[in-house]
Design a protein around this motif. Structure first.
Motif: not given
Ligand code: SAM
Length: 285
Positions: A43-58, A73-84
């Motif tokens: 089961f190729d898990l290479g696609f699985w790079k994030f383990m968070n629920y994500g964030y969509e800006p208002t 991985d947009r919504v997961c990246i957006q959680l990082y981006q929103h926070l930092v």
């Protein structure tokens, strides 16, 4: 079984695990066994790079511009981006505690250009994956425990911690450790969820009791729910034909797919997701 009952049950199981001193065992051994088993069955898990629920800006017009390879991985990246996003990472020394599969570390290094970024995780399988997967200058991965960070005092300008603290043995010790490894004037970016009011109040009390100054602590549950809603079909597509039917329900719940107890917990207000920015007293150099 209602969502409330399910959340209460998993909370109580965690408390039993704490009482028996085996929470870390579940966090590492069991999780590693599942991953190793999945890799053995090709089961190729290479696609699985994030383990968070994500964030969509208002306001969707504030969504970040992403490279084509990051759009999945947009919504997961957006959680990082929103926070930092409030503090420039360029040229800084950054530690991410509980980097998971390293997607956030890779995003930060490529887009925000820190001088040095260390991703730390308790799971050897995750760290081995990260080391295989990413090869960026200034990025390294270390196996370690959030309750006992293997770094010198005042080594980092920024610490990032996303959706992981729920699994730690002691939140106060984790905050003490982060405070120790941060330079004066350094920042902690912290985001995580809790499954009921009791847990949420406990977390808020721990946050208030830290030596940090709390710059902000926002409830972003609505943004996380919006992300889960947007990303649900994609996540189902990734695992549907690969996970044995017996485990599929648990996978869907873990990933908070639409209609699961976990997803409903975000809709009915049981689950609350906080995003907090904290600063260590002193002047940054
Ligand atoms: C839900 S994942 C989040 C990963 C990453 N932050 C992300 O957003 O993709 C939680 C991570 O916390 C790690 N973890 C759990 N307990 C830990 C501990 N005591 N010390 C360090 N990492 C831990 C797990 O191995 C897992 O990779």
């Amino acid at each position: 079984m209602s969502g409330k009952f399910f959340n209460e049950l998993s909370w109580r199981l965690r408390k039993v695990a704490d009482f028996l001193g085996v929470r870390k065992y579940f966090n590492t051994k069991l999780y590693n066994l599942i991953l190793i088993r999945a890799e053995k069955t090709n089961f190729d898990l290479g696609f699985w790079k994030f383990m968070n629920y994500g964030y969509e800006p208002t306001d969707p017009t504030t969504r970040p511009q992403l490279l084509p390879e990051d759009k999945e991985d947009r919504v997961c990246i957006q959680l990082y981006q929103h926070l930092v996003e409030t503090v420039a990472m360029a040229g800084k020394s950054v530690l991410e505690v509980s980097c998971g599969r390293g997607g956030g570390a890779s995003y930060a290094v490529r887009y925000l250009k820190p001088k040095h970024y260390v991703g730390l995780d308790l799971s050897p399988t995750n760290i081995a994956f990260c080391r295989r997967q990413y090869d960026h200058e200034g990025l390294e991965f270390v196996e370690g425990d959030a309750d006992d960070l293997p770094f010198d005092d005042e080594e980092f300008d920024i610490v990032v911690n996303i959706e992981a603290s729920n699994g730690y043995d002691s939140i106060p010790i984790f905050f003490e450790q982060v405070h120790r490894v941060l330079k004066p004037g350094g920042h902690l970016f912290f985001a995580d969820l809790r499954h009921n009011e009791k847990q949420l109040n406990e977390l808020r009390e721990h946050l208030d009791a830290t030596a940090f100054e709390q710059i902000s602590c926002d409830d972003i549950t609505g943004n996380v729910l919006a992300a889960l809603t947007l990303d649900s079909d994609r996540k189902v597509g990734l695992v549907k034909d690969k996970v044995p039917p017996f485990f599929l329900g648990s996978f869907y719940n873990f990933a908070a797919i639409k209609g699961t107890h976990m997803y409903k917990g975000f809709e009915n207000g049981d689950n609350t997701y906080l995003s907090c920015r904290l600063t260590k007293a002193g002047k940054s150099s």
